[in-house]
Design a protein around this motif. Structure first.
Motif, PDB file in Angstrom:
ATOM      1  N   GLN A  12       0.826  -1.204   0.000  1.00 55.07           N
ATOM      2  CA  GLN A  12       0.000   0.000   0.000  1.00 55.07           C
ATOM      3  C   GLN A  12       0.865   1.261   0.000  1.00 55.07           C
ATOM      4  OE1 GLN A  12      -2.495   1.072   3.529  1.00 55.07           O
ATOM      5  NE2 GLN A  12      -4.131   0.418   2.132  1.00 55.07           N
ATOM      6  N   VAL A  13       1.863   1.294   0.852  1.00 51.76           N
ATOM      7  CA  VAL A  13       2.745   2.463   0.943  1.00 51.76           C
ATOM      8  C   VAL A  13       3.528   2.649  -0.357  1.00 51.76           C
ATOM      9  CG1 VAL A  13       4.804   3.364   2.118  1.00 51.76           C
ATOM     10  CG2 VAL A  13       2.894   2.435   3.450  1.00 51.76           C
ATOM     11  N   ALA A  14       3.996   1.561  -0.945  1.00 52.74           N
ATOM     12  CA  ALA A  14       4.740   1.655  -2.205  1.00 52.74           C
ATOM     13  C   ALA A  14       3.854   2.188  -3.327  1.00 52.74           C
ATOM     14  CB  ALA A  14       5.324   0.297  -2.580  1.00 52.74           C
ATOM     15  N   CYS A  15       2.638   1.678  -3.420  1.00 52.13           N
ATOM     16  CA  CYS A  15       1.710   2.162  -4.458  1.00 52.13           C
ATOM     17  C   CYS A  15       1.409   3.638  -4.273  1.00 52.13           C
ATOM     18  CB  CYS A  15       0.415   1.359  -4.435  1.00 52.13           C
ATOM     19  SG  CYS A  15       0.562  -0.298  -5.068  1.00 52.13           S
ATOM     20  N   VAL A  16       1.141   4.042  -3.054  1.00 50.14           N
ATOM     21  CA  VAL A  16       0.840   5.454  -2.784  1.00 50.14           C
ATOM     22  C   VAL A  16       2.055   6.315  -3.098  1.00 50.14           C
ATOM     23  CG1 VAL A  16       0.372   7.111  -0.938  1.00 50.14           C
ATOM     24  CG2 VAL A  16      -0.971   5.026  -1.110  1.00 50.14           C
ATOM     25  N   GLY A  17       3.245   5.853  -2.738  1.00 47.56           N
ATOM     26  CA  GLY A  17       4.453   6.617  -3.024  1.00 47.56           C
ATOM     27  C   GLY A  17       4.667   6.815  -4.512  1.00 47.56           C
ATOM     28  N   VAL A  18       4.504   5.745  -5.289  1.00 46.93           N
ATOM     29  CA  VAL A  18       4.701   5.839  -6.735  1.00 46.93           C
ATOM     30  C   VAL A  18       3.658   6.756  -7.367  1.00 46.93           C
ATOM     31  CG1 VAL A  18       4.609   4.526  -8.887  1.00 46.93           C
ATOM     32  CG2 VAL A  18       5.906   3.643  -6.950  1.00 46.93           C
ATOM     33  N   VAL A  19       2.398   6.573  -7.007  1.00 48.06           N
ATOM     34  CA  VAL A  19       1.334   7.401  -7.575  1.00 48.06           C
ATOM     35  C   VAL A  19       1.501   8.858  -7.148  1.00 48.06           C
ATOM     36  CG1 VAL A  19      -1.148   7.852  -7.486  1.00 48.06           C
ATOM     37  CG2 VAL A  19      -0.317   5.545  -7.893  1.00 48.06           C
ATOM     38  N   GLY A  20       1.770   9.092  -5.870  1.00 47.78           N
ATOM     39  CA  GLY A  20       1.969  10.463  -5.401  1.00 47.78           C
ATOM     40  C   GLY A  20       3.180  11.115  -6.035  1.00 47.78           C
ATOM     41  N   GLY A  21       4.253  10.358  -6.180  1.00 46.52           N
ATOM     42  CA  GLY A  21       5.455  10.896  -6.805  1.00 46.52           C
ATOM     43  C   GLY A  21       5.238  11.272  -8.250  1.00 46.52           C
ATOM     44  N   PHE A  22       4.560  10.419  -8.979  1.00 40.68           N
ATOM     45  CA  PHE A  22       4.302  10.705 -10.388  1.00 40.68           C
ATOM     46  C   PHE A  22       3.299  11.843 -10.541  1.00 40.68           C
ATOM     47  CE2 PHE A  22       1.874  10.106 -14.306  1.00 40.68           C
ATOM     48  CZ  PHE A  22       2.908  10.204 -15.227  1.00 40.68           C
ATOM     49  N   ALA A  23       2.227  11.774  -9.779  1.00 40.79           N
ATOM     50  CA  ALA A  23       1.161  12.769  -9.921  1.00 40.79           C
ATOM     51  C   ALA A  23       1.638  14.170  -9.556  1.00 40.79           C
ATOM     52  CB  ALA A  23      -0.036  12.380  -9.064  1.00 40.79           C
ATOM     53  N   PHE A  24       2.408  14.282  -8.497  1.00 43.89           N
ATOM     54  CA  PHE A  24       2.793  15.617  -8.061  1.00 43.89           C
ATOM     55  C   PHE A  24       4.037  16.138  -8.762  1.00 43.89           C
ATOM     56  CE2 PHE A  24      -0.504  15.371  -5.098  1.00 43.89           C
ATOM     57  CZ  PHE A  24      -0.732  16.665  -4.661  1.00 43.89           C
ATOM     58  N   SER A  25       4.901  15.271  -9.257  1.00 48.69           N
ATOM     59  CA  SER A  25       6.058  15.790  -9.977  1.00 48.69           C
ATOM     60  C   SER A  25       5.690  16.165 -11.406  1.00 48.69           C
ATOM     61  CB  SER A  25       7.200  14.776  -9.969  1.00 48.69           C
ATOM     62  OG  SER A  25       6.815  13.608 -10.657  1.00 48.69           O
ATOM     63  N   VAL A  83      -4.474  14.858   1.728  1.00 50.46           N
ATOM     64  CA  VAL A  83      -4.248  16.107   2.465  1.00 50.46           C
ATOM     65  C   VAL A  83      -2.866  16.120   3.113  1.00 50.46           C
ATOM     66  CG1 VAL A  83      -4.996  17.447   4.483  1.00 50.46           C
ATOM     67  CG2 VAL A  83      -6.678  16.618   2.835  1.00 50.46           C
ATOM     68  N   LEU A  84      -2.525  15.067   3.859  1.00 50.00           N
ATOM     69  CA  LEU A  84      -1.224  15.028   4.525  1.00 50.00           C
ATOM     70  C   LEU A  84      -0.074  14.994   3.523  1.00 50.00           C
ATOM     71  CD1 LEU A  84      -1.984  12.493   7.413  1.00 50.00           C
ATOM     72  CD2 LEU A  84      -1.673  14.965   7.603  1.00 50.00           C
ATOM     73  N   GLY A  85      -0.244  14.224   2.457  1.00 49.93           N
ATOM     74  CA  GLY A  85       0.796  14.150   1.432  1.00 49.93           C
ATOM     75  C   GLY A  85       1.000  15.469   0.723  1.00 49.93           C
ATOM     76  N   THR A  86      -0.098  16.174   0.455  1.00 50.15           N
ATOM     77  CA  THR A  86       0.012  17.473  -0.211  1.00 50.15           C
ATOM     78  C   THR A  86       0.699  18.497   0.689  1.00 50.15           C
ATOM     79  OG1 THR A  86      -1.979  17.011  -1.496  1.00 50.15           O
ATOM     80  CG2 THR A  86      -1.288  19.306  -1.351  1.00 50.15           C
ATOM     81  N   ILE A  87       0.350  18.499   1.953  1.00 51.56           N
ATOM     82  CA  ILE A  87       1.011  19.412   2.900  1.00 51.56           C
ATOM     83  C   ILE A  87       2.507  19.103   2.959  1.00 51.56           C
ATOM     84  CG2 ILE A  87       1.215  20.030   5.345  1.00 51.56           C
ATOM     85  CD1 ILE A  87      -1.858  19.636   5.504  1.00 51.56           C
ATOM     86  N   GLY A  88       2.842  17.835   3.055  1.00 51.71           N
ATOM     87  CA  GLY A  88       4.255  17.436   3.074  1.00 51.71           C
ATOM     88  C   GLY A  88       4.960  17.766   1.774  1.00 51.71           C
ATOM     89  N   TRP A  89       4.250  17.595   0.669  1.00 51.23           N
ATOM     90  CA  TRP A  89       4.852  17.875  -0.633  1.00 51.23           C
ATOM     91  C   TRP A  89       5.143  19.357  -0.787  1.00 51.23           C
ATOM     92  CZ3 TRP A  89       3.395  20.661  -5.018  1.00 51.23           C
ATOM     93  CH2 TRP A  89       4.170  20.415  -6.154  1.00 51.23           C
ATOM     94  N   VAL A  90       4.202  20.204  -0.399  1.00 50.53           N
ATOM     95  CA  VAL A  90       4.405  21.651  -0.506  1.00 50.53           C
ATOM     96  C   VAL A  90       5.571  22.085   0.380  1.00 50.53           C
ATOM     97  CG1 VAL A  90       3.374  23.902   0.016  1.00 50.53           C
ATOM     98  CG2 VAL A  90       2.049  22.183  -1.210  1.00 50.53           C
ATOM     99  N   ALA A  91       5.591  21.605   1.624  1.00 47.90           N
ATOM    100  CA  ALA A  91       6.688  21.960   2.531  1.00 47.90           C
ATOM    101  C   ALA A  91       8.026  21.474   1.974  1.00 47.90           C
ATOM    102  CB  ALA A  91       6.432  21.364   3.912  1.00 47.90           C
ATOM    103  N   GLY A  92       8.048  20.261   1.457  1.00 47.69           N
ATOM    104  CA  GLY A  92       9.279  19.725   0.883  1.00 47.69           C
ATOM    105  C   GLY A  92       9.710  20.467  -0.363  1.00 47.69           C
ATOM    106  N   ALA A  93       8.755  20.855  -1.199  1.00 47.53           N
ATOM    107  CA  ALA A  93       9.085  21.580  -2.427  1.00 47.53           C
ATOM    108  C   ALA A  93       9.676  22.951  -2.104  1.00 47.53           C
ATOM    109  CB  ALA A  93       7.849  21.734  -3.301  1.00 47.53           C
ATOM    110  N   LEU A 111      11.619  12.643  -4.888  1.00 56.38           N
ATOM    111  CA  LEU A 111      11.343  13.489  -3.726  1.00 56.38           C
ATOM    112  C   LEU A 111       9.846  13.644  -3.472  1.00 56.38           C
ATOM    113  CD1 LEU A 111      14.031  16.299  -4.066  1.00 56.38           C
ATOM    114  CD2 LEU A 111      13.983  14.396  -2.449  1.00 56.38           C
ATOM    115  N   SER A 112       9.048  13.583  -4.521  1.00 51.57           N
ATOM    116  CA  SER A 112       7.595  13.701  -4.360  1.00 51.57           C
ATOM    117  C   SER A 112       6.984  12.441  -3.764  1.00 51.57           C
ATOM    118  CB  SER A 112       6.945  14.003  -5.707  1.00 51.57           C
ATOM    119  OG  SER A 112       7.356  15.249  -6.184  1.00 51.57           O
ATOM    120  N   MET A 113       7.660  11.318  -3.867  1.00 51.64           N
ATOM    121  CA  MET A 113       7.154  10.065  -3.303  1.00 51.64           C
ATOM    122  C   MET A 113       7.157  10.083  -1.778  1.00 51.64           C
ATOM    123  SD  MET A 113       9.013   7.169  -5.539  1.00 51.64           S
ATOM    124  CE  MET A 113       8.797   7.023  -7.287  1.00 51.64           C
TER     125      MET A 113
END
Length: 147
Positions: A12-25, A83-93, A111-113
């Motif tokens: 589950q974590v791997a799938c979310v990481g890959v999808v989040g990384g691709f979608a947000f980058s 929500v949590l991933g987006t907040i983390g992504w914005v802070a990280g970016a 980095l987006s993952m």
């Protein structure tokens, strides 16, 4: 008896990481283009699409988190991860842009993952949540030290 195991959580974590990384980058640029064409509705559509994709991941890995074992829980889990991933992504970016700006799309995807994988791990419950919390604190502390 629960079917939960660490294998489901890792999947589950791997799938979310890959999808989040691709979608947000890569997808962030598309959302910005649609923002100029459609206005704020573009963000609503992007959020609905993101929750839908995460909901499907929750359906595919139902025993990765206690929340993903039911349909209502999956919706809450998908919304929370987004929500949590987006907040983390914005802070990280913001941090990465200030410390080491890059135009490399592969590096941006990797980095987006991280924030989305951390969000999914945090919502996995049990020891995974504790580990995710510790990792999140370590990432924030190291970012402050590097800065």
């Amino acid at each position: 008896m629960s079917r939960r195991s660490w294998r489901w959580t890792i999947a589950q974590v791997a799938c979310v990481g890959v999808v989040g990384g691709f979608a947000f980058s890569h997808g962030a640029v598309a959302v910005m283009v649609f923002w100029f064409a459609m206005g704020p509705i573009a963000l609503v559509l992007a959020a609905l699409f993101g929750v839908g994709v995460l909901y499907v991941i929750g359906m595919m890995t139902p025993y990765g988190s206690p929340l993903t074992e039911s349909s209502g829980g999956r919706l809450a889990w998908a919304s929370g991860v987004l929500v949590l991933g987006t907040i983390g992504w914005v802070a990280g970016a913001v941090f990465v842009g200030a410390v080491m700006p890059t135009t490399d799309l592969l590096w941006s995807a990797v980095l987006s993952m991280i924030p989305f994988a951390l969000a999914a791990t945090l919502l996995a419950g049990g020891w995974a949540s504790i580990i995710a919390g510790i990792l999140a604190v370590l990432v924030i502390v190291s970012a402050v030290i590097v800065r």
